[in-house]
Enzyme design. Structure first.
Site, PDB file in Angstrom:
ATOM      1  N   LYS A   1     -13.702   0.704  16.083  1.00  0.00           N
ATOM      2  CA  LYS A   1     -12.367   0.105  15.976  1.00  0.00           C
ATOM      3  C   LYS A   1     -11.694   0.045  17.356  1.00  0.00           C
ATOM      4  O   LYS A   1     -11.037  -0.934  17.686  1.00  0.00           O
ATOM      5  CB  LYS A   1     -11.516   0.911  14.997  1.00  0.00           C
ATOM      6  CG  LYS A   1     -10.640   0.044  14.146  1.00  0.00           C
ATOM      7  CD  LYS A   1     -10.131   0.753  12.908  1.00  0.00           C
ATOM      8  CE  LYS A   1     -10.847   0.297  11.661  1.00  0.00           C
ATOM      9  NZ  LYS A   1     -10.326   0.888  10.439  1.00  0.00           N
TER      10      LYS A   1
ATOM     11  N   LYS B   1     -10.555  -3.554  18.653  1.00  0.00           N
ATOM     12  CA  LYS B   1      -9.125  -3.870  18.806  1.00  0.00           C
ATOM     13  C   LYS B   1      -8.724  -3.982  20.274  1.00  0.00           C
ATOM     14  O   LYS B   1      -7.691  -4.542  20.586  1.00  0.00           O
ATOM     15  CB  LYS B   1      -8.260  -2.781  18.152  1.00  0.00           C
ATOM     16  CG  LYS B   1      -8.628  -2.489  16.707  1.00  0.00           C
ATOM     17  CD  LYS B   1      -7.818  -3.313  15.753  1.00  0.00           C
ATOM     18  CE  LYS B   1      -8.101  -2.892  14.322  1.00  0.00           C
ATOM     19  NZ  LYS B   1      -7.267  -3.587  13.369  1.00  0.00           N
TER      20      LYS B   1
ATOM     21  N   ASP C   1      -3.859  -9.631  13.133  1.00  0.00           N
ATOM     22  CA  ASP C   1      -4.089  -8.227  13.504  1.00  0.00           C
ATOM     23  C   ASP C   1      -3.115  -7.881  14.630  1.00  0.00           C
ATOM     24  O   ASP C   1      -3.261  -8.347  15.767  1.00  0.00           O
ATOM     25  CB  ASP C   1      -5.542  -8.035  13.945  1.00  0.00           C
ATOM     26  CG  ASP C   1      -5.872  -6.562  14.092  1.00  0.00           C
ATOM     27  OD1 ASP C   1      -5.033  -5.814  14.655  1.00  0.00           O
ATOM     28  OD2 ASP C   1      -6.945  -6.148  13.640  1.00  0.00           O
TER      29      ASP C   1
ATOM     30  N   LYS D   1       7.673 -17.337 -10.589  1.00  0.00           N
ATOM     31  CA  LYS D   1       6.916 -16.227 -11.160  1.00  0.00           C
ATOM     32  C   LYS D   1       5.693 -16.773 -11.920  1.00  0.00           C
ATOM     33  O   LYS D   1       5.829 -17.721 -12.710  1.00  0.00           O
ATOM     34  CB  LYS D   1       7.831 -15.455 -12.125  1.00  0.00           C
ATOM     35  CG  LYS D   1       7.187 -14.216 -12.655  1.00  0.00           C
ATOM     36  CD  LYS D   1       8.125 -13.487 -13.585  1.00  0.00           C
ATOM     37  CE  LYS D   1       7.350 -12.420 -14.327  1.00  0.00           C
ATOM     38  NZ  LYS D   1       8.020 -11.958 -15.515  1.00  0.00           N
TER      39      LYS D   1
ATOM     40  N   ASN E   1       0.854  -1.188   0.000  1.00  0.00           N
ATOM     41  CA  ASN E   1       0.000   0.000   0.000  1.00  0.00           C
ATOM     42  C   ASN E   1       0.887   1.236   0.000  1.00  0.00           C
ATOM     43  O   ASN E   1       2.111   1.129   0.010  1.00  0.00           O
ATOM     44  CB  ASN E   1      -0.973  -0.015   1.186  1.00  0.00           C
ATOM     45  CG  ASN E   1      -0.235  -0.039   2.508  1.00  0.00           C
ATOM     46  OD1 ASN E   1       0.428   0.910   2.871  1.00  0.00           O
ATOM     47  ND2 ASN E   1      -0.330  -1.157   3.216  1.00  0.00           N
TER      48      ASN E   1
ATOM     49  N   ALA F   1       1.408   1.403  11.626  1.00  0.00           N
ATOM     50  CA  ALA F   1       1.675   0.762  10.326  1.00  0.00           C
ATOM     51  C   ALA F   1       0.379   0.537   9.563  1.00  0.00           C
ATOM     52  O   ALA F   1      -0.678   0.344  10.155  1.00  0.00           O
ATOM     53  CB  ALA F   1       2.376  -0.574  10.554  1.00  0.00           C
TER      54      ALA F   1
ATOM     55  N   ASP G   1      -4.157  -6.283   5.066  1.00  0.00           N
ATOM     56  CA  ASP G   1      -5.136  -7.142   5.740  1.00  0.00           C
ATOM     57  C   ASP G   1      -5.048  -8.588   5.277  1.00  0.00           C
ATOM     58  O   ASP G   1      -5.434  -9.495   5.995  1.00  0.00           O
ATOM     59  CB  ASP G   1      -6.556  -6.609   5.499  1.00  0.00           C
ATOM     60  CG  ASP G   1      -6.781  -5.317   6.270  1.00  0.00           C
ATOM     61  OD1 ASP G   1      -6.279  -5.225   7.407  1.00  0.00           O
ATOM     62  OD2 ASP G   1      -7.423  -4.398   5.734  1.00  0.00           O
TER      63      ASP G   1
END
Ligand code: CTP
Length: 413
Positions: free
Chosen positions: A342, A346, A310, A291, A214, A278, A282
């Site tokens: 959240k 968490k 997580d 490859k 990302n 960070a 997910d």
């Protein structure tokens, strides 16, 4: 205008081959509009000459405690008192020992003892000298006294050995100086505390050449590691692949995948503080050994994904759970509602929630951010500010939260 414009830097160069890098540091400070006064120790003079130093500083280099001329023009007390920031680069094992013992047997150690402010210390020495228990104890003492240790880093040494002991590069020291000038070094309220910070993206390999990742730059997480370190905490940063330097004075562990990040975090516990900044992927693909080739029939391969651990949730529910655990929430809508959900899901104490896509506003990679600080009992919308200002504000929030817990604990006793 830069942070060093019109600021006065006292640079102390002690003996070490890295002293040549300090000439470049003088150039960087002068280029930024600052002024540099320089003290050279007897060891420093073996590696760079007073003439080259004074030519770059455009001011004489100070070398002698007993020079009548220097003492009448610029006493050793004024040398350190008039500086906005003091940097020792390179800091030799000997000067570090002198400082730890409070000695005043030459101009550098005397000016440091007479100083009214903490110094930035950039050690440079042979790996065995750095790892010697005597040096380690001296470094701990200097941290206790409120000084900030920046570096050293690992690499090839001039003596032919490899290991920790290389001085930071002039550019990295310059960044530490600007950081110290941006805001006075915070009082050492986190001395004795340990902190774990995660930062950057994770890369999950699809095959040997492709990955899922990302756009996280790591700027926010790295800034938090720096702010906690500057407040006196002993910080470990676990970071995915980023294009920014390791923060000075922070133990940095480089990982690629979420699984590696989790392992490095669990290995670092116990810690007093954890901040998960960070952008963990997910999901991880089922990895192909070779490859993946095009099939020649225009069909695309199916990539099988499995959910990653997580890390924030694991740390929040760990048997060695830190006293305070903080997470981020990257949301695209319903900031407060999703942030609060959240926090509960968490099991952490604070969520810094930010909208990552609002009116086209860009957060990834920029220096600016806007967050809401969400706890179980309150939502505080912080004004837009730089990522480094958010890091400092979060550090203050952490200090207050830890103080409250300590007050409650002592009231209960
Ligand atoms: N996080 C983590 N490990 C994961 C995923 C997220 O530690 N596998 C942490 C992030 O570091 C951040 C917080 O959890 O502090 C929230 O991350 P975010 O991406 O906003 O949420 P997700 O848990 O991934 O949930 P969703 O994508 O469904 O919003």
């Amino acid at each position: 205008m830069t942070e060093v414009t019109d600021k006065s830097v006292l640079l102390i160069i002690s003996g070490g081959i890295a002293a040549y890098k300090s000439l470049e540091l003088i150039r960087l400070i002068k280029k930024g509009g600052g002024s540099v006064r320089c003290i050279l120790t007897k060891g420093g003079e073996q590696f760079v000459t007073p003439l080259s130093v004074s030519a770059l500083c455009e001011e004489q280099a100070y070398t002698d405690l007993w020079s009548l001329k220097d003492e009448t023009e610029m006493g050793h007390i004024r040398l350190s008192r008039e500086a906005d920031v003091i940097i020792i680069a390179p800091a030799s094992a000997n000067l570090i020992a002198q400082m730890a013992q409070g000695r005043a047997d030459d101009l550098a150690s005397t000016a440091l003892l007479a100083s009214d402010k903490p110094a930035l210390i950039a050690p440079a020495m042979n790996v065995r000298m750095w790892e010697n228990p005597a040096t380690k104890a001296n470094i701990e003492k200097l941290k206790e006294y409120g000084h900030t240790i920046i570096g050293p880093t690992e690499g090839d040494m001039a003596c032919g050995e490899y290991g920790m002991g290389r001085m930071l590069e002039p550019e990295e020291i310059f960044v530490a100086i600007t950081g110290a000038l941006e805001q006075p070094l915070p009082k050492k309220k986190l001395t004795g505390k340990t902190a774990l910070v995660t930062s950057g993206p994770t890369y999950e390999a699809i095959d040997p050449v492709r990955f899922i990742g990302n756009r996280s730059s790591g700027k926010q997480g790295h800034a938090i590691a720096t702010a906690l370190q500057q407040a006196g905490a002993d910080v470990t940063l676990v970071t995915g692949p980023v294009n920014i330097p390791d923060p000075a004075g922070v133990k940095t562990i480089h990982i690629q995948t979420a699984a590696e990040m989790l392992k490095a975090c669990e290995d670092t516990l116990p810690a007093d503080i954890a901040v998960c900044a960070a952008a963990v992927s997910d999901w991880a693909p089922k990895q192909h050994e070779q490859k993946i080739k095009k099939r020649g029939d225009s069909s695309a391969p199916n990539i099988e994904l499995s959910e990653n651990p997580d890390i924030l949730k694991t740390i929040s529910n760990h048997k060695n759970r830190p006293e305070i655990v903080i997470g981020f929430a990257a949301e695209t809508e319903n900031l407060e509602e999703n942030g609060q959900a959240k926090l509960a899901k968490k099991g952490c104490d604070i969520i810094l929630a930010n909208l990552v896509a609002q009116d086209g506003a860009e957060v990834f990679g920029t220096d600016q951010n806007q967050v809401s600080c969400i706890t179980a009992s309150a939502v505080d919308n912080w004004a837009p500010m730089t990522k480094s200002a958010i890091a400092k504000k979060l550090t203050d929030t952490i200090i207050n939260a830890l103080n409250q817990t300590e007050t409650l604990k002592s009231a209960a006793e």
